[in-house]
Design a protein around this motif. Structure first.
Motif, PDB file in Angstrom:
ATOM      1  N   ALA A 130       1.522  12.138  -9.598  1.00 27.47           N
ATOM      2  CA  ALA A 130       0.886  13.454  -9.492  1.00 27.47           C
ATOM      3  C   ALA A 130       1.957  14.533  -9.435  1.00 27.47           C
ATOM      4  O   ALA A 130       1.816  15.603 -10.036  1.00 27.47           O
ATOM      5  N   GLU A 148       0.834  -1.208   0.000  1.00 26.50           N
ATOM      6  CA  GLU A 148       0.000   0.000   0.000  1.00 26.50           C
ATOM      7  C   GLU A 148       0.865   1.252   0.000  1.00 26.50           C
ATOM      8  O   GLU A 148       0.604   2.206  -0.723  1.00 26.50           O
ATOM      9  N   TYR A 198       2.532  18.070 -11.412  1.00 24.27           N
ATOM     10  CA  TYR A 198       2.610  19.367 -10.721  1.00 24.27           C
ATOM     11  C   TYR A 198       3.874  20.110 -11.133  1.00 24.27           C
ATOM     12  O   TYR A 198       3.858  21.325 -11.318  1.00 24.27           O
ATOM     13  N   ALA A 241      -6.226  15.990   4.437  1.00 25.10           N
ATOM     14  CA  ALA A 241      -5.609  15.925   3.114  1.00 25.10           C
ATOM     15  C   ALA A 241      -5.514  17.300   2.464  1.00 25.10           C
ATOM     16  O   ALA A 241      -4.549  17.621   1.777  1.00 25.10           O
ATOM     17  N   GLN A 242      -6.529  18.114   2.697  1.00 24.90           N
ATOM     18  CA  GLN A 242      -6.590  19.394   2.020  1.00 24.90           C
ATOM     19  C   GLN A 242      -5.553  20.378   2.551  1.00 24.90           C
ATOM     20  O   GLN A 242      -5.076  21.240   1.823  1.00 24.90           O
ATOM     21  N   GLN A 269       2.213   1.770  -3.317  1.00 26.76           N
ATOM     22  CA  GLN A 269       1.137   2.267  -4.179  1.00 26.76           C
ATOM     23  C   GLN A 269       0.948   3.777  -4.017  1.00 26.76           C
ATOM     24  O   GLN A 269       0.912   4.530  -4.986  1.00 26.76           O
ATOM     25  N   TYR A 270       0.866   4.218  -2.760  1.00 26.32           N
ATOM     26  CA  TYR A 270       0.649   5.645  -2.511  1.00 26.32           C
ATOM     27  C   TYR A 270       1.856   6.467  -2.966  1.00 26.32           C
ATOM     28  O   TYR A 270       1.718   7.572  -3.491  1.00 26.32           O
ATOM     29  N   GLN A 310       1.715   6.806  -6.697  1.00 24.74           N
ATOM     30  CA  GLN A 310       0.662   7.757  -7.086  1.00 24.74           C
ATOM     31  C   GLN A 310       1.094   9.189  -6.796  1.00 24.74           C
ATOM     32  O   GLN A 310       0.831  10.101  -7.566  1.00 24.74           O
ATOM     33  N   ILE A 351      -3.797  11.935   1.974  1.00 24.12           N
ATOM     34  CA  ILE A 351      -5.078  11.286   1.666  1.00 24.12           C
ATOM     35  C   ILE A 351      -5.102   9.876   2.251  1.00 24.12           C
ATOM     36  O   ILE A 351      -6.100   9.418   2.802  1.00 24.12           O
ATOM     37  N   ALA A 352      -3.947   9.188   2.165  1.00 27.38           N
ATOM     38  CA  ALA A 352      -3.900   7.794   2.591  1.00 27.38           C
ATOM     39  C   ALA A 352      -3.963   7.648   4.107  1.00 27.38           C
ATOM     40  O   ALA A 352      -4.680   6.794   4.618  1.00 27.38           O
ATOM     41  N   GLU A 388       0.676  15.069  -0.615  1.00 27.39           N
ATOM     42  CA  GLU A 388      -0.768  15.003  -0.832  1.00 27.39           C
ATOM     43  C   GLU A 388      -1.246  13.548  -0.789  1.00 27.39           C
ATOM     44  O   GLU A 388      -2.220  13.218  -0.108  1.00 27.39           O
ATOM     45  N   ALA A 389      -0.514  12.650  -1.479  1.00 32.62           N
ATOM     46  CA  ALA A 389      -0.924  11.239  -1.512  1.00 32.62           C
ATOM     47  C   ALA A 389      -0.875  10.624  -0.114  1.00 32.62           C
ATOM     48  O   ALA A 389      -1.807   9.932   0.312  1.00 32.62           O
ATOM     49  N   PRO A 428      -6.894  11.343   5.948  1.00 26.98           N
ATOM     50  CA  PRO A 428      -7.775  11.914   4.913  1.00 26.98           C
ATOM     51  C   PRO A 428      -8.464  13.213   5.337  1.00 26.98           C
ATOM     52  O   PRO A 428      -8.702  14.084   4.508  1.00 26.98           O
TER      53      PRO A 428
END
Lengths: 289, 414
Positions: A14, A3, A18, A263-264, A6-7, A10, A256-257, A252-253, A260
């Motif tokens: 991204a 996992e 950027y 995340a913002q 994976q993150y 990702q 979120i992971a 960011e990833a 969450p």
């Protein structure tokens, strides 16, 4: 563990995007000292143009990768010659306000012409599907977009540091008067550099078209992240923009992971921390007033 | 001093009664003909989004739908029609509650609208409901989703014709869960609409024996959903539910299609309109399940009406267009039946009425909360469109009672 990988992947995917998107912003600031608020709108124009070219002239993704930046270069040249140039001597705030106003005009014009519900655009043939290794998956298009971005970033970096053109442009920004004294027409270089920055925004827009909603507002939120990227990297620093692009993508990833709810804000917490420790950003030069 | 005050009061009372008498006279039957209509005509106000995000969903073509209703009404009653002179006035509320509020006021007062129709956007819809209540004029909402119209903000003059967010949850979450989609992960945008949708979907899923593994809030607006989608795939759920709307929904669906979940996990969408499918292309949404209030190619009756609509507009109708037609038609029928356009008389004719028409199947105007209940449909987006606008496979008709549940207890009409 898979996992986490994976993150991470990702985040990197991204991040590459950027980096490319922020690159034009960094180039324009580095050379002209203009904080181009319309960068998000130009990014949007790039995406809208590729959708329109596809729908009306059947111009595909690969051709759009070439044609759209050229069109946007022309748009950038016009913008610089007609508007931005007249405010260069004044406080940077004036051009910031000018480009902010331009953003409103561009966004509303696109809304008038193409509506608000969005334009269709498909993933180009050959870039669909995923690559899977064990339980780790990444879409082919995300990998392509990331690699493409890295190649463009490296090419721009080399252009500015290793070529005669890059040397002139950098000299013109460091010490315009002394560069003039060496017989180089500094003013001549300002316009193409601005156009080049806008072309990069358009290129990022083309790259975004297959994976993002193409609407008049697509740049309005994106520009905020891009400002965070260039502030973290150091305003005007190309290397900074690239490193910070990846950093923001990763943060960011992971946000979120693993958190969450936050995340913002993690990106902006990162920005605040960087500015606190290094006010001119990770790779920014300390300006001597 | 005292007698003067008394005299003054008498004068005021007298003037007021004279004025009232004059007003009553103007609108009353003694003004001449047999018509009991105010101003001798019926004015239908269409207040919706004529330029923004809901323009395609209802917008200017809703006027065409209303004019079709007027045409049918006149053809049906001919010389016996109570409303011989029917006018449609329109305004653009730009999706802003304050503009909707002042436009509604202007329509009721200055343009003499007897009824306002449509009003998408929940905030705008609620503003107009307050105007309708204060001015005691009719209002049939079609385009907005909020359950408050038939809940805390319900009133005698407001009806809600087409759908609401609770219906979407029952239709999509309830039906999919019952049919075997037991484990869900939900991603929702972190603002009022998204939070509401998440709550009502979760409630429906658990009520039907399903479980929600994760409810993940995404920032609003957002354009990078890759990691959210990965997270939503954790634990191998049967269904991933997206509660996004507009641009966020498009971003989510595009990136979902590029993820490894595509083809393995069912994607369900909280709120989607046929116009969303049209603008993005049918292949982008292929396989997505959602609840639709009406579909133009569902049966011969719908198709026939849609063909007529296409002749006039060169496009296919959304459910909102059909609902505008249905609302206008039933309003005119009520005027016919009551023989007047007096709002209270019309409300009396509408309440409890059972309707079967091109839009409403097994429809009933529920007296308790003024929700217009009717059968809705669980739709699945086709993988390719046999013809333009032919995007939906209707998988299941959800009966009115099941879709709308009990009357909203938060509503009190008095």
């Amino acid at each position: 563990m898979s996992e986490f990988i994976q993150y991470t992947l990702q985040g990197l995917a991204a991040g590459g995007f950027y980096a490319l998107s922020a690159l034009g912003l960094a180039v324009i600031f580095g050379v002209l000292g203009v904080v181009n608020f319309s960068h998000g709108a130009c990014y949007m124009l790039g995406a809208v143009l590729s959708a329109v070219l596809l729908a009306e002239l059947n111009v595909g993704f690969w051709a759009a990768l070439v044609i759209v930046p050229i069109l946007m270069f022309g748009f950038g040249v016009l913008m610089e010659r007609l508007l931005v140039r007249w405010l260069l001597e004044l406080d940077p705030l004036y051009n910031f306000l000018l480009t902010f106003g331009l953003t409103l005009v561009i966004v509303e014009a696109v809304k008038q012409r193409y509506g608000v519900s969005g334009l269709p655009y498909q993933v180009p043939a050959g870039l669909g599907g995923q690559v899977s290794v064990g339980s780790v998956n990444l879409s082919v298009y995300a990998i392509f977009a990331c690699l493409f971005s890295v190649v463009v970033c490296v090419a721009v970096g080399l252009l500015l540091t290793k070529t005669r053109i890059g040397m002139i442009v950098r000299a013109a920004t460091e010490a315009p008067d002394r560069t003039r004294a060496l017989g180089i027409n500094v003013g001549l270089w300002v316009t193409p550099v601005f156009g080049f920055g806008i072309a990069l925004a358009g290129l990022a827009g083309v790259l975004a078209a297959p994976t993002r909603a193409i609407t008049a507002e697509m740049g309005s939120n994106f520009i905020i992240i891009l400002f965070a990227v260039v502030v973290i990297g150091g305003l005007g620093s190309i290397l900074g923009a690239v490193v910070a692009g990846f950093l923001v993508g990763l943060v960011e990833a992971y946000g979120i992971a693993y958190a969450p709810t936050y995340a913002q804000i993690v990106i902006f917490v990162l920005m605040a921390l960087v500015v606190l420790v290094r006010p001119s950003g990770l790779f920014g030069r300390e300006e001597v007033a | 001093m005292r007698s003067r005050t008394v005299q003054g009061s008498v004068a005021i009372a007298a003037t007021a009664s004279l004025a009232l008498a004059a007003c009553g006279g103007a609108g009353g039957p003694q003004s001449g003909g047999s018509s009991k209509l105010t101003d001798n005509k019926v004015v239908i106000g269409l207040l919706n989004d004529q330029s923004g995000v809901y323009k395609d969903l209802s917008g200017p073509n809703s006027k065409v739908a209303i004019e079709m209703a007027i045409e049918d009404y006149k053809a049906k009653y001919g010389d016996k029609a109570v409303a011989k002179d029917i006018e449609v006035v329109t305004a653009d509320h730009q999706n802003k509650a304050d503009i909707a509020n002042s436009k509604a006021q202007e329509m009721y007062d200055r343009q003499k609208a007897d009824i306002i129709l449509d009003v998408p956007n929940s905030a705008a819809a609620l503003a107009v409901a307050t105007q309708a209540k204060n001015k005691k004029k009719l209002y049939i909402n079609i385009g907005a989703g909020t359950t408050a119209l038939t809940g805390a903000s319900c009133n005698k003059y407001t009806f809600h014709w087409a759908y609401n967010t609770a219906v979407l949850a029952r239709g999509t979450a309830g039906t999919i869960t019952k049919e075997g989609g037991k484990t869900w992960n939900i991603v929702y945008p972190d603002y009022a609409f998204g939070q509401d949708m998440n709550k009502s979907f979760t409630a429906e899923i658990t009520k039907n024996g399903g479980t929600v593994g994760q409810s993940i809030a995404s920032p609003f607006p957002s354009d990078n959903f890759a990691t959210f989608i990965t997270k939503a795939g954790e634990g191998n759920p049967d269904v991933v539910g997206s509660m996004h709307a507009g641009g966020d929904l498009i971003n989510f669906v595009k990136q979902f299609n590029q993820s490894s979940l595509k083809g393995k996990v069912q994607l369900a969408v909280g709120l989607m309109f046929i116009t969303d499918i049209h603008s993005l292309g049918v292949d982008q949404f292929a396989g997505t399940q959602f609840t639709d209030a009406w579909y133009w190619n569902f049966d011969a009756q719908n198709k026939k009406w849609a063909d007529r609509f296409k002749e006039k507009t060169n496009t296919r109708p959304s459910f909102a267009h059909a609902a505008n037609y249905s609302a206008a038609m039933n309003y005119l029928e009520a005027v016919q039946e009551a023989g007047t356009d007096d709002a209270d008389a019309i409300v009396g004719k509408l309440e409890g009425k059972k309707i079967d028409d091109v839009f409403l199947r097994n429809g009933e105007i529920r007296k308790a909360d003024h929700a217009v209940i009717h059968d809705v449909y669980l739709a699945k987006v086709k993988s390719s469109a046999p013809e333009e606008w032919d995007y939906e496979d209707i998988q299941k008709t959800i009966p009115a009672a099941e879709a709308y549940g009990e009357a909203n207890p938060a509503c009190s009409m008095s």
